[in-house]
Scaffold this active site. Structure first.
Site, PDB file in Angstrom:
ATOM      1  N   SER A 119      55.580   3.903 -79.774  1.00 51.23           N
ATOM      2  CA  SER A 119      55.430   4.424 -78.410  1.00 51.23           C
ATOM      3  C   SER A 119      56.756   4.810 -77.799  1.00 51.23           C
ATOM      4  CB  SER A 119      54.841   3.335 -77.503  1.00 51.23           C
ATOM      5  OG  SER A 119      53.566   2.989 -77.900  1.00 51.23           O
ATOM      6  N   HIS A 140      52.911  10.244 -82.563  1.00 48.47           N
ATOM      7  CA  HIS A 140      52.489   9.321 -81.501  1.00 48.47           C
ATOM      8  C   HIS A 140      51.124   9.712 -80.932  1.00 48.47           C
ATOM      9  CE1 HIS A 140      53.299   7.546 -77.241  1.00 48.47           C
ATOM     10  NE2 HIS A 140      52.626   6.707 -77.984  1.00 48.47           N
ATOM     11  N   GLU A 152      52.118  13.317 -79.709  1.00 45.21           N
ATOM     12  CA  GLU A 152      53.522  13.700 -79.572  1.00 45.21           C
ATOM     13  C   GLU A 152      54.134  13.660 -80.968  1.00 45.21           C
ATOM     14  OE1 GLU A 152      55.413  12.334 -75.372  1.00 45.21           O
ATOM     15  OE2 GLU A 152      55.077  10.679 -76.739  1.00 45.21           O
ATOM     16  N   ASN A 190      55.419   8.103 -72.472  1.00 42.68           N
ATOM     17  CA  ASN A 190      55.679   6.781 -71.883  1.00 42.68           C
ATOM     18  C   ASN A 190      56.858   6.761 -70.921  1.00 42.68           C
ATOM     19  OD1 ASN A 190      53.550   5.168 -72.805  1.00 42.68           O
ATOM     20  ND2 ASN A 190      54.405   5.340 -74.859  1.00 42.68           N
TER      21      ASN A 190
HETATM   22  N1  CAA Z   1      37.623   3.662 -78.659  1.00 40.37           N
HETATM   23  C1  CAA Z   1      36.928   4.742 -79.031  1.00 40.37           C
HETATM   24  N2  CAA Z   1      36.166   5.468 -78.176  1.00 40.37           N
HETATM   25  C2  CAA Z   1      36.102   5.041 -76.902  1.00 40.37           C
HETATM   26  C3  CAA Z   1      36.798   3.914 -76.448  1.00 40.37           C
HETATM   27  C4  CAA Z   1      37.578   3.198 -77.389  1.00 40.37           C
HETATM   28  N3  CAA Z   1      38.299   2.134 -77.053  1.00 40.37           N
HETATM   29  N4  CAA Z   1      36.552   3.745 -75.119  1.00 40.37           N
HETATM   30  C5  CAA Z   1      35.715   4.745 -74.764  1.00 40.37           C
HETATM   31  N5  CAA Z   1      35.451   5.527 -75.831  1.00 40.37           N
HETATM   32  C6  CAA Z   1      34.596   6.681 -75.865  1.00 40.37           C
HETATM   33  C7  CAA Z   1      33.176   6.276 -75.607  1.00 40.37           C
HETATM   34  O1  CAA Z   1      32.541   5.923 -76.819  1.00 40.37           O
HETATM   35  C8  CAA Z   1      32.605   7.518 -74.982  1.00 40.37           C
HETATM   36  O2  CAA Z   1      32.209   8.386 -75.995  1.00 40.37           O
HETATM   37  P1  CAA Z   1      30.688   8.916 -75.982  1.00 40.37           P
HETATM   38  O3  CAA Z   1      30.625   9.872 -74.841  1.00 40.37           O
HETATM   39  O4  CAA Z   1      30.541   9.522 -77.325  1.00 40.37           O
HETATM   40  O5  CAA Z   1      29.842   7.700 -75.766  1.00 40.37           O
HETATM   41  C9  CAA Z   1      33.779   8.186 -74.260  1.00 40.37           C
HETATM   42  O6  CAA Z   1      34.959   7.572 -74.796  1.00 40.37           O
HETATM   43  C10 CAA Z   1      33.729   7.936 -72.769  1.00 40.37           C
HETATM   44  O7  CAA Z   1      33.636   6.545 -72.583  1.00 40.37           O
HETATM   45  P2  CAA Z   1      32.903   5.834 -71.368  1.00 40.37           P
HETATM   46  O8  CAA Z   1      31.850   6.757 -70.826  1.00 40.37           O
HETATM   47  O9  CAA Z   1      32.492   4.468 -71.795  1.00 40.37           O
HETATM   48  O10 CAA Z   1      34.056   5.574 -70.314  1.00 40.37           O
HETATM   49  P3  CAA Z   1      34.981   6.582 -69.541  1.00 40.37           P
HETATM   50  O11 CAA Z   1      34.300   7.863 -69.202  1.00 40.37           O
HETATM   51  O12 CAA Z   1      35.578   5.765 -68.456  1.00 40.37           O
HETATM   52  O13 CAA Z   1      36.123   6.953 -70.578  1.00 40.37           O
HETATM   53  C11 CAA Z   1      38.281   6.536 -71.394  1.00 40.37           C
HETATM   54  C12 CAA Z   1      36.872   5.988 -71.220  1.00 40.37           C
HETATM   55  C13 CAA Z   1      38.258   7.780 -72.280  1.00 40.37           C
HETATM   56  C14 CAA Z   1      39.083   5.453 -72.091  1.00 40.37           C
HETATM   57  C15 CAA Z   1      38.849   6.908 -69.987  1.00 40.37           C
HETATM   58  O14 CAA Z   1      38.742   5.809 -69.122  1.00 40.37           O
HETATM   59  C16 CAA Z   1      40.311   7.322 -70.033  1.00 40.37           C
HETATM   60  O15 CAA Z   1      40.645   8.460 -70.356  1.00 40.37           O
HETATM   61  N6  CAA Z   1      41.235   6.383 -69.670  1.00 40.37           N
HETATM   62  C17 CAA Z   1      42.664   6.642 -69.682  1.00 40.37           C
HETATM   63  C18 CAA Z   1      43.165   6.536 -71.105  1.00 40.37           C
HETATM   64  C19 CAA Z   1      44.623   6.812 -71.203  1.00 40.37           C
HETATM   65  O16 CAA Z   1      45.343   7.069 -70.243  1.00 40.37           O
HETATM   66  N7  CAA Z   1      45.130   6.731 -72.443  1.00 40.37           N
HETATM   67  C20 CAA Z   1      46.537   6.882 -72.715  1.00 40.37           C
HETATM   68  C21 CAA Z   1      47.161   5.511 -72.733  1.00 40.37           C
HETATM   69  S1  CAA Z   1      48.910   5.622 -72.981  1.00 40.37           S
HETATM   70  C22 CAA Z   1      49.073   5.774 -74.637  1.00 40.37           C
HETATM   71  O17 CAA Z   1      48.146   5.772 -75.382  1.00 40.37           O
HETATM   72  C23 CAA Z   1      50.471   5.883 -75.127  1.00 40.37           C
HETATM   73  C24 CAA Z   1      51.197   4.633 -75.399  1.00 40.37           C
HETATM   74  O18 CAA Z   1      52.107   4.678 -76.229  1.00 40.37           O
HETATM   75  C25 CAA Z   1      50.962   3.377 -74.669  1.00 40.37           C
HETATM   76  P1  NAD Z   2      47.797  -4.155 -81.852  1.00 43.87           P
HETATM   77  O1  NAD Z   2      48.453  -5.412 -81.432  1.00 43.87           O
HETATM   78  O2  NAD Z   2      46.408  -3.845 -81.430  1.00 43.87           O
HETATM   79  O3  NAD Z   2      47.808  -4.042 -83.471  1.00 43.87           O
HETATM   80  C1  NAD Z   2      48.938  -4.225 -84.270  1.00 43.87           C
HETATM   81  C2  NAD Z   2      48.469  -4.641 -85.656  1.00 43.87           C
HETATM   82  O4  NAD Z   2      49.586  -4.617 -86.548  1.00 43.87           O
HETATM   83  C3  NAD Z   2      47.900  -6.081 -85.695  1.00 43.87           C
HETATM   84  O5  NAD Z   2      46.598  -6.041 -86.244  1.00 43.87           O
HETATM   85  C4  NAD Z   2      48.872  -6.845 -86.593  1.00 43.87           C
HETATM   86  O6  NAD Z   2      48.243  -7.811 -87.394  1.00 43.87           O
HETATM   87  C5  NAD Z   2      49.453  -5.714 -87.444  1.00 43.87           C
HETATM   88  N1  NAD Z   2      50.782  -6.000 -87.976  1.00 43.87           N
HETATM   89  C6  NAD Z   2      51.846  -6.536 -87.320  1.00 43.87           C
HETATM   90  N2  NAD Z   2      52.904  -6.598 -88.148  1.00 43.87           N
HETATM   91  C7  NAD Z   2      52.502  -6.073 -89.351  1.00 43.87           C
HETATM   92  C8  NAD Z   2      53.132  -5.868 -90.594  1.00 43.87           C
HETATM   93  N3  NAD Z   2      54.402  -6.211 -90.784  1.00 43.87           N
HETATM   94  N4  NAD Z   2      52.420  -5.319 -91.603  1.00 43.87           N
HETATM   95  C9  NAD Z   2      51.126  -4.995 -91.424  1.00 43.87           C
HETATM   96  N5  NAD Z   2      50.456  -5.172 -90.261  1.00 43.87           N
HETATM   97  C10 NAD Z   2      51.146  -5.698 -89.239  1.00 43.87           C
HETATM   98  O7  NAD Z   2      48.799  -2.989 -81.422  1.00 43.87           O
HETATM   99  P2  NAD Z   2      48.469  -1.454 -81.066  1.00 43.87           P
HETATM  100  O8  NAD Z   2      48.141  -1.363 -79.639  1.00 43.87           O
HETATM  101  O9  NAD Z   2      47.534  -0.914 -82.095  1.00 43.87           O
HETATM  102  O10 NAD Z   2      49.921  -0.800 -81.243  1.00 43.87           O
HETATM  103  C11 NAD Z   2      50.437  -0.498 -82.517  1.00 43.87           C
HETATM  104  C12 NAD Z   2      51.566   0.514 -82.374  1.00 43.87           C
HETATM  105  O11 NAD Z   2      51.074   1.693 -81.725  1.00 43.87           O
HETATM  106  C13 NAD Z   2      52.759   0.030 -81.535  1.00 43.87           C
HETATM  107  O12 NAD Z   2      53.940   0.590 -82.056  1.00 43.87           O
HETATM  108  C14 NAD Z   2      52.439   0.617 -80.170  1.00 43.87           C
HETATM  109  O13 NAD Z   2      53.578   0.788 -79.357  1.00 43.87           O
HETATM  110  C15 NAD Z   2      51.846   1.956 -80.563  1.00 43.87           C
HETATM  111  N6  NAD Z   2      50.957   2.567 -79.553  1.00 43.87           N
HETATM  112  C16 NAD Z   2      50.141   1.765 -78.811  1.00 43.87           C
HETATM  113  C17 NAD Z   2      49.305   2.364 -77.874  1.00 43.87           C
HETATM  114  C18 NAD Z   2      48.388   1.541 -77.033  1.00 43.87           C
HETATM  115  O14 NAD Z   2      47.839   2.051 -76.053  1.00 43.87           O
HETATM  116  N7  NAD Z   2      48.156   0.277 -77.339  1.00 43.87           N
HETATM  117  C19 NAD Z   2      49.289   3.753 -77.734  1.00 43.87           C
HETATM  118  C20 NAD Z   2      50.121   4.543 -78.544  1.00 43.87           C
HETATM  119  C21 NAD Z   2      50.963   3.921 -79.460  1.00 43.87           C
END
Ligand code: CAA
Ligand code: NAD
Length: 283
Positions: A119, A140, A152, A190
């Site tokens: 991330s 990403h 990304e 992020n």
């Molecule tokens: N895994 C797979 N599919 C999922 C899911 C999950 N965890 N959660 C929801 N879905 C699917 C559902 O199955 C549903 O599909 P269908 O229409 O086929 O049933 C669809 O998404 C819509 O779901 P819901 O109707 O239950 O709920 P919703 O309309 O509120 O949507 C959401 C759920 C898509 C997650 C929406 O709330 C959303 O877009 N949230 C924001 C997500 C976001 O910002 N993501 C980026 C996070 S940052 C990141 O990823 C980067 C990082 O490095 C941290």
């Molecule tokens: P998570 O905690 O759900 O899963 C991580 C998994 O990696 C666990 O099942 C753990 O057992 C496994 N693991 C840890 N060390 C390991 C190793 N040495 N060898 C094999 N398996 C190992 O975490 P996540 O949310 O899936 O995040 C995973 C990566 O994706 C991170 O780098 C995170 O920053 C990135 N990411 C996360 C998100 C998010 O929304 N959570 C979105 C984009 C990218």
């Protein structure tokens, strides 16, 4: 070099999602986790999501069976030897990722591309532990992977044009849209998203509003699909904290200081949805 077989390392919420979309797009996929329970849970979750897609008539029963047949569990990183692309999605920690990439460099065939779903961590630093920095790249995905359209793509200092092109083409085959982003802390997604989430946590910490009301502000006031605290729980509070720390240290700027409340929750083991408790309580 055509990518046919993909290995995904880490079967958590991201790794399982990445394995699912790769298998659905017709690639042979190995899914590996060092934790057997996590691997089983990841595979079960994929099956559940595919069953739901069949019920919703998004895919046929045959699509589901074919996808599951292309997807195999792996108990050892050595299995990378049969793969053209490895996508790493383990915990957001440089030491852990460096160890995985060092091992993958030994096991994966010479032609294989090693991608990371990090991330925020520097791709150049991850690439430097291998003898093939030109074939290391950031890929990403966003959470939930089967739903979110963006990937990304991040070049490290030495990533070759061939590697970039192969990953750009692969991303398109997964039916995702890619953007090219520079190798700077937090990349683009992020760097923009996490300070907002961190600020939402500060708002709760300083008593500006309750958890529910902060989320309402952003959901109903700004039309975000999830409030920032719900989203933080969904991403994982450990992951949010790791990313804030990378931004804080990487830019050496106090505007990225992680909120003490976020640190406290992570120390308590309140990691959000995946641990059953974060800003909200689950089940
Ligand atoms: N895994 C797979 N599919 C999922 C899911 C999950 N965890 N959660 C929801 N879905 C699917 C559902 O199955 C549903 O599909 P269908 O229409 O086929 O049933 C669809 O998404 C819509 O779901 P819901 O109707 O239950 O709920 P919703 O309309 O509120 O949507 C959401 C759920 C898509 C997650 C929406 O709330 C959303 O877009 N949230 C924001 C997500 C976001 O910002 N993501 C980026 C996070 S940052 C990141 O990823 C980067 C990082 O490095 C941290
Ligand atoms: P998570 O905690 O759900 O899963 C991580 C998994 O990696 C666990 O099942 C753990 O057992 C496994 N693991 C840890 N060390 C390991 C190793 N040495 N060898 C094999 N398996 C190992 O975490 P996540 O949310 O899936 O995040 C995973 C990566 O994706 C991170 O780098 C995170 O920053 C990135 N990411 C996360 C998100 C998010 O929304 N959570 C979105 C984009 C990218």
């Amino acid at each position: 070099m055509a990518i046919q077989k993909v290995m995904v390392i880490g079967a958590g919420q991201m790794g399982a999602g990445i394995a699912q979309v790769c298998a659905q797009a017709g690639f042979d996929v190995l899914l590996h986790d060092m934790n057997t329970e996590a691997l089983e849970k990841g595979l079960k979750n994929i099956e559940k999501l595919l069953t739901r897609a069949v019920v919703k008539e998004r895919i046929t029963d045959k699509d589901k069976t074919d996808t599951l047949n292309r997807l195999k569990p792996s108990n050892h990183l050595k299995d990378a030897q049969s793969c053209d692309l490895v996508i790493e999605a383990v915990v957001e920690n440089m030491d852990v990722k460096a160890k995985v990439f060092g091992d993958l460099d030994v096991f994966a065939p010479k032609h294989a591309i090693l991608a990371t779903n990090t991330s925020s961590l520097p791709i150049t630093e991850i690439a430097a532990v291998t003898n093939r920095p030109d074939q290391v790249i950031g890929m990403h995905f966003m959470n939930p992977v089967p739903v979110m359209k963006l990937v990304e793509i991040i070049r490290g200092l030495q990533t070759s044009d061939e590697t970039y092109q192969a990953i750009e083409e692969m991303t398109a085959k997964l039916n995702k849209t890619s953007v090219e982003v520079a190798d700077l802390p937090g990349f683009a997604a992020n760097r923009i998203l996490m300070p907002m989430i961190n600020e939402a946590i500060f708002a709760v910490h300083e008593g500006v509003a309750s958890v529910e009301d902060v989320d309402k502000v952003m959901k109903l006031g700004m039309n975000h699909p999830m409030g920032p605290l719900t989203l933080a729980d969904f991403i994982g509070l450990d992951t949010c904290l790791y990313i804030m720390e990378v931004l804080y240290e990487g830019f050496n700027d106090s505007k990225y200081r992680p909120c003490p409340l976020l640190r406290q929750y992570v120390k308590a083991g309140w990691l959000g949805k995946k641990s059953g408790r974060g800003f909200y309580q689950y089940n």
